[in-house]
Design an enzyme around this catalytic site. Structure first.
Site, mmCIF file in Angstrom:
data_model
loop_
_atom_site.group_PDB
_atom_site.id
_atom_site.type_symbol
_atom_site.label_atom_id
_atom_site.label_comp_id
_atom_site.label_asym_id
_atom_site.label_seq_id
_atom_site.Cartn_x
_atom_site.Cartn_y
_atom_site.Cartn_z
ATOM 1 N N GLY A 114 7.091 47.075 -15.045
ATOM 2 C CA GLY A 114 8.630 46.166 -14.186
ATOM 3 C C GLY A 114 8.891 45.262 -15.180
ATOM 4 N N CYS A 115 10.813 45.508 -15.748
ATOM 5 C CA CYS A 115 10.595 44.967 -17.060
ATOM 6 C C CYS A 115 10.968 43.486 -17.055
ATOM 7 C CB CYS A 115 12.760 45.280 -17.190
ATOM 8 S SG CYS A 115 13.227 45.079 -15.428
#
Length: 313
Positions: A114-115
């Site tokens: 995930g970012c």
């Protein structure tokens, strides 16, 4: 030539991955008919004809898509949250440790981080690994992201000319402390205490900063800013995608959108003798999403991992 299928090409990440292949002559894209893109039989056909399939789908749909593969030869690169803490899947952040890169290189199931988790783990994983903080350190993390990370609906909301005035300002969310990235943030960095996480979505398209403050007197070792910087520099030595900046690199401010359209990441250590502030800056759609997915593909194919990606200075 490597045959690639993107399941979920219409989404933000899927479209970005698709666009990145336009100038690559080593990739053959398998395209599903528009009227069959939700047909399980047709999707299964495309997945099993491919060498590599990218899943750019919601979690439940990604789990179901994996079941459509009847061929262990097919490498599946999942951009959803579904498999990021599954030990049977490689976690797609090769710079964290050599074991991560090797699992990406040799495996056929890869979960793209995930970012927010990418920024968090880039900071916290080395701190735990090198014995700077205990696994139960009470971590507080805050972050700023461009609105492109909110997906199609969020992008449309921000780009609507008649939008609410509140969208002109940064907006803090995940107020219940149940953000979907917390599970991988805790698991990948091998923490025993769940962090407090305060993300903000802001009125600019792309770019992200993730910051972790530390109290010097709560660390397991007595270290200075320079000591911390050297620990990070050694940890990421030789890595092209993660750059550890010198002390004082940013004099007064760190902008969140400076890495837009880039696929690398930078880490800075600031603060003073009593309190440190470690910040990771990158593009939420680059190293935080499609760029990381393509980097994983390159490693899995055994080619230069920077192929088709944009690295700055």
């Amino acid at each position: 030539m490597t045959k690639v299928f993107i399941d979920g090409k219409q989404g933000t990440t899927g479209l970005k991955i698709y666009n990145r292949f336009e100038e690559r002559d080593d990739i053959e894209l398998l395209l599903i008919d528009e009227d069959k893109r939700k047909d399980p039989a047709e999707r299964a056909k495309m997945i099993n004809q491919s060498d590599v399939t990218f899943l750019c789908l919601p979690d439940i749909a990604s789990i179901e898509a994996v079941k459509l593969s009847d061929n262990d030869r097919v490498k599946i690169i999942d951009t959803s949250t579904a498999h990021r803490t599954n030990d049977n899947w490689a976690y797609g952040f090769p710079e964290l440790d050599e074991e991560f890169r090797e699992k990406i290189r040799t495996g056929n199931r890869i979960a793209v981080p995930g970012c927010y988790a990418s920024g968090f783990n880039s900071i916290v994983y080395p701190l735990v690994k090198h014995g700077i903080i205990a696994s139960d350190y009470p971590i507080v993390c805050y972050a700023m992201s461009g609105y492109s990370g909110a997906g199609k609906k969020g992008i449309a909301q921000y780009e609507d000319e008649s939008r609410d005035n509140e969208l002109d300002s940064p907006r803090q969310y995940a107020l219940t402390q149940e953000h979907k990235h917390l599970k991988e943030m805790k698991s990948i960095s091998r923490l025993t205490r769940t962090p407090i996480f305060a993300p903000h979505i802001c009125d600019y398209p792309c770019g992200m900063t993730v910051s972790v403050p530390l109290f010097a007197d709560m660390l397991l070792k007595k270290v200075s800013k320079n000591d911390l910087r050297e620990i990070f520099a050694e940890h990421y030595q030789g890595e092209q995608f993660v750059k550890v900046r010198p002390i004082g690199y940013s004099e007064n401010m760190i902008g969140s959108n400076n890495f837009a359209m880039r696929d690398d990441m930078e880490i800075e250590i600031n603060g003073n003798d009593e309190r440190f502030l470690i910040t990771s800056r990158f593009d939420n759609l680059g190293k935080g999403a499609s760029g990381a997915a393509i980097q994983c593909l390159n490693i899995a194919l055994g080619i230069d991992e920077t192929t088709g990606l944009n690295l700055g200075e």
